[in-house]
Scaffold this active site. Sequence first.
Site, PDB file in Angstrom:
ATOM      1  N   LYS A 223       0.877  -1.172   0.000  1.00 49.73           N
ATOM      2  CA  LYS A 223       0.000   0.000   0.000  1.00 49.73           C
ATOM      3  C   LYS A 223       0.914   1.222   0.000  1.00 49.73           C
ATOM      4  O   LYS A 223       1.464   1.592   1.040  1.00 49.73           O
ATOM      5  CB  LYS A 223      -0.886  -0.038   1.259  1.00 49.73           C
ATOM      6  CG  LYS A 223      -2.217   0.665   1.155  1.00 49.73           C
ATOM      7  CD  LYS A 223      -2.153   2.139   0.909  1.00 49.73           C
ATOM      8  CE  LYS A 223      -1.785   2.948   2.127  1.00 49.73           C
ATOM      9  NZ  LYS A 223      -1.571   4.379   1.817  1.00 49.73           N
TER      10      LYS A 223
ATOM     11  N   GLY B 226       6.562   4.578   8.566  1.00 52.21           N
ATOM     12  CA  GLY B 226       5.856   5.859   8.564  1.00 52.21           C
ATOM     13  C   GLY B 226       6.024   6.548   9.895  1.00 52.21           C
ATOM     14  O   GLY B 226       6.980   6.294  10.635  1.00 52.21           O
ATOM     15  N   SER B 227       5.065   7.388  10.230  1.00 51.77           N
ATOM     16  CA  SER B 227       5.187   8.189  11.447  1.00 51.77           C
ATOM     17  C   SER B 227       4.965   7.332  12.696  1.00 51.77           C
ATOM     18  O   SER B 227       4.249   6.334  12.659  1.00 51.77           O
ATOM     19  CB  SER B 227       4.165   9.322  11.416  1.00 51.77           C
ATOM     20  OG  SER B 227       2.868   8.778  11.317  1.00 51.77           O
ATOM     21  N   THR B 228       5.555   7.765  13.793  1.00 54.67           N
ATOM     22  CA  THR B 228       5.364   7.058  15.065  1.00 54.67           C
ATOM     23  C   THR B 228       3.896   7.091  15.474  1.00 54.67           C
ATOM     24  O   THR B 228       3.361   6.101  15.995  1.00 54.67           O
ATOM     25  CB  THR B 228       6.269   7.695  16.140  1.00 54.67           C
ATOM     26  OG1 THR B 228       7.636   7.462  15.756  1.00 54.67           O
ATOM     27  CG2 THR B 228       6.037   7.091  17.517  1.00 54.67           C
TER      28      THR B 228
ATOM     29  N   GLY C  76       2.149   4.516  13.450  1.00 58.95           N
ATOM     30  CA  GLY C  76       2.730   3.220  13.831  1.00 58.95           C
ATOM     31  C   GLY C  76       2.152   2.686  15.137  1.00 58.95           C
ATOM     32  O   GLY C  76       1.889   1.492  15.278  1.00 58.95           O
TER      33      GLY C  76
ATOM     34  N   GLU D 271       8.809   0.630  11.315  1.00 57.44           N
ATOM     35  CA  GLU D 271       9.953   1.526  11.060  1.00 57.44           C
ATOM     36  C   GLU D 271       9.406   2.941  11.138  1.00 57.44           C
ATOM     37  O   GLU D 271       8.689   3.383  10.235  1.00 57.44           O
ATOM     38  CB  GLU D 271      10.545   1.265   9.670  1.00 57.44           C
ATOM     39  CG  GLU D 271      11.176  -0.098   9.504  1.00 57.44           C
ATOM     40  CD  GLU D 271      12.498  -0.252  10.239  1.00 57.44           C
ATOM     41  OE1 GLU D 271      12.938   0.706  10.916  1.00 57.44           O
ATOM     42  OE2 GLU D 271      13.080  -1.342  10.153  1.00 57.44           O
TER      43      GLU D 271
HETATM   44  P1  NAD Z   1       2.405   8.343   7.718  1.00 62.24           P
HETATM   45  O1  NAD Z   1       2.502   7.637   9.002  1.00 62.24           O
HETATM   46  O2  NAD Z   1       1.497   9.501   7.606  1.00 62.24           O
HETATM   47  O3  NAD Z   1       1.965   7.340   6.553  1.00 62.24           O
HETATM   48  C1  NAD Z   1       2.690   6.195   6.217  1.00 62.24           C
HETATM   49  C2  NAD Z   1       1.792   5.222   5.476  1.00 62.24           C
HETATM   50  O4  NAD Z   1       0.760   4.782   6.359  1.00 62.24           O
HETATM   51  C3  NAD Z   1       1.079   5.804   4.267  1.00 62.24           C
HETATM   52  O5  NAD Z   1       1.020   4.837   3.253  1.00 62.24           O
HETATM   53  C4  NAD Z   1      -0.308   6.097   4.812  1.00 62.24           C
HETATM   54  O6  NAD Z   1      -1.293   6.096   3.804  1.00 62.24           O
HETATM   55  C5  NAD Z   1      -0.503   4.940   5.754  1.00 62.24           C
HETATM   56  N1  NAD Z   1      -1.486   5.168   6.823  1.00 62.24           N
HETATM   57  C6  NAD Z   1      -1.864   6.328   7.392  1.00 62.24           C
HETATM   58  N2  NAD Z   1      -2.812   6.111   8.337  1.00 62.24           N
HETATM   59  C7  NAD Z   1      -3.038   4.780   8.369  1.00 62.24           C
HETATM   60  C8  NAD Z   1      -3.890   3.942   9.149  1.00 62.24           C
HETATM   61  N3  NAD Z   1      -4.713   4.430  10.081  1.00 62.24           N
HETATM   62  N4  NAD Z   1      -3.857   2.608   8.931  1.00 62.24           N
HETATM   63  C9  NAD Z   1      -3.013   2.080   8.019  1.00 62.24           C
HETATM   64  N5  NAD Z   1      -2.181   2.832   7.238  1.00 62.24           N
HETATM   65  C10 NAD Z   1      -2.190   4.176   7.420  1.00 62.24           C
HETATM   66  O7  NAD Z   1       3.915   8.732   7.350  1.00 62.24           O
HETATM   67  P2  NAD Z   1       4.444   9.607   6.134  1.00 62.24           P
HETATM   68  O8  NAD Z   1       4.112  11.032   6.428  1.00 62.24           O
HETATM   69  O9  NAD Z   1       4.027   9.008   4.827  1.00 62.24           O
HETATM   70  O10 NAD Z   1       6.018   9.367   6.258  1.00 62.24           O
HETATM   71  C11 NAD Z   1       6.832  10.107   7.077  1.00 62.24           C
HETATM   72  C12 NAD Z   1       7.187   9.338   8.328  1.00 62.24           C
HETATM   73  O11 NAD Z   1       7.770   8.073   8.019  1.00 62.24           O
HETATM   74  C13 NAD Z   1       8.231  10.028   9.183  1.00 62.24           C
HETATM   75  O12 NAD Z   1       7.861   9.990  10.531  1.00 62.24           O
HETATM   76  C14 NAD Z   1       9.492   9.188   8.973  1.00 62.24           C
HETATM   77  O13 NAD Z   1      10.431   9.278  10.006  1.00 62.24           O
HETATM   78  C15 NAD Z   1       8.939   7.832   8.801  1.00 62.24           C
HETATM   79  N6  NAD Z   1       9.894   6.946   8.124  1.00 62.24           N
HETATM   80  C16 NAD Z   1      10.557   5.973   8.845  1.00 62.24           C
HETATM   81  C17 NAD Z   1      11.479   5.146   8.221  1.00 62.24           C
HETATM   82  C18 NAD Z   1      12.212   4.074   8.994  1.00 62.24           C
HETATM   83  O14 NAD Z   1      12.715   3.164   8.369  1.00 62.24           O
HETATM   84  N7  NAD Z   1      12.277   4.122  10.304  1.00 62.24           N
HETATM   85  C19 NAD Z   1      11.731   5.287   6.864  1.00 62.24           C
HETATM   86  C20 NAD Z   1      11.045   6.267   6.158  1.00 62.24           C
HETATM   87  C21 NAD Z   1      10.118   7.091   6.806  1.00 62.24           C
END
Ligand code: NAD
Length: 459
Positions: free
Chosen positions: A151, A204-206, A209, A226
């Site tokens: 996704k 994605g974001s904490t 997550g 992650e």
């Molecule tokens: P985000 O958490 O907003 O979204 C990430 C993904 O999750 C997207 O595909 C989004 O559509 C999906 N998502 C959102 N809400 C959801 C839900 N309720 N249920 C299931 N899926 C959902 O993050 P972002 O803004 O796309 O990315 C930035 C963040 O990602 C930053 O915090 C960054 O540090 C983190 N990140 C971490 C790593 C790592 O390996 N640790 C790598 C890259 C990015």
Amino acid sequence: MKIVNPATEEVIAEVEMADAAEVDRAVERAARAFPAWRAVAPGERARLLRRFAQVVEDHAEELARLEIANAGHTIGNARWEAGNVRDVLDFYAGAPERNHGRQIPVPGGVDVTFAEPLGVVGVIVPWNFPMVVMTWGAAPALAAGNTVIVKPAEWTPLTALRLAELALEAGLPEGVLQVVPGEGEVAGARLVEHPDVRKIVFTGSTEVGRLIGAKAAEQVKRVTLELGGKSANIVFADADLSRAVESAPMAVFDNSGQDCCARSRILVERSVYDDFLLRLSQAVREVTVGDPNDPASQMGPLVSAEHRERVASFVTDTEVYAAGSCPDGPGYWFAPTVLAAPAGFDPLAPGSGAFHRAYTEEIFGPVVSVVPFDDEEHAVRIANHTAYGLSGSIWTRDVGRALRVARAVEAGNLSVNSHSSVRYWTPFGGFKQSGLGRELGPDALSAFTETKNVFIATE
Ligand code: NAD
């Protein structure tokens, strides 16, 4: 969903967002494809993944150009990312034939373990490194015999969609690797809830997550998380200061700061603090921000107007110590920015105010905060004074100190006299609220298999 080029603000594609019913159909296809895929002989699965890597190599320039148009990555970065996708597939193509179990001595029989695939794996991807992060999850999952549904993030689905086509071209059977673009709260949430999805890899974001971890716990669903970071770049007075200064800007501004490993806090030993700040300001002014298609550009735009607004909110109320330049006109540009601790700022004290917010929160843009420290112990305490623990750097010529500090900093990926974080053959992931589990490296398949123990009586 209208897909926008962040450097020009032009709509470059329209992508249909999947609803929950579409996700259910994808899970059904993946579940149907699973028995045959897990039964493919290890050498044959290896060959298919190797062929996939080759097809990616044949389309590397196309994939790089697509990422530039969709995510605004610089051409140097985008080419590296396409190469990384190829290399990760190639590396895990070596895994099916090495996915060993063990034989454990027991009385009265033979005891063996098997590393069984889980079934359908969902990989939820952020927008900052779309094709790379997708592959870090998908490649070892596929190598272990799972089927995968990706996704992608709403803003950046194009390279993921293309990779799914290339997988079919390489000969992966239908349903083994699918890409389902959709909104997080709809398609992502459905993947997490679906009982036939046995594991979620979420990057994605904490904040999200945490939600996903809680939701997955209801079914005791496996998760790899992650998440975010606020990593420290610790510079001791005995370091090669020129190298530390020269490398500091791109350690945070690479990919416009939209990097979970960005060293967005620079901690500098007090005796060289003023000197470091002056030299850093000069280095930041020299960062070239511009057209991502131009090989001279070190930094492109931010991913979207919405994200630029968020990044800007961190610097409106605080004093900027130094800033570089960026284009005006169309595109979501943001100049690299340095914030220095105001006099008397204590990074260990609970705080408020604009600098404190910028210093503690993950901005995910080209903004770096610089604070002084007194000695080694103070540096470690400041570095660890955060909920995050993803990466970090240590600059010193003292090898004993380098090792002491590397062992003391609570983060998953540290580098000494360097800012490198990720090599596909070494493990990657976060301490504390930066994540759960590890990706990449020699043991990645263990995150996509269950250990099964079988005893065979010989008496
Ligand atoms: P985000 O958490 O907003 O979204 C990430 C993904 O999750 C997207 O595909 C989004 O559509 C999906 N998502 C959102 N809400 C959801 C839900 N309720 N249920 C299931 N899926 C959902 O993050 P972002 O803004 O796309 O990315 C930035 C963040 O990602 C930053 O915090 C960054 O540090 C983190 N990140 C971490 C790593 C790592 O390996 N640790 C790598 C890259 C990015």
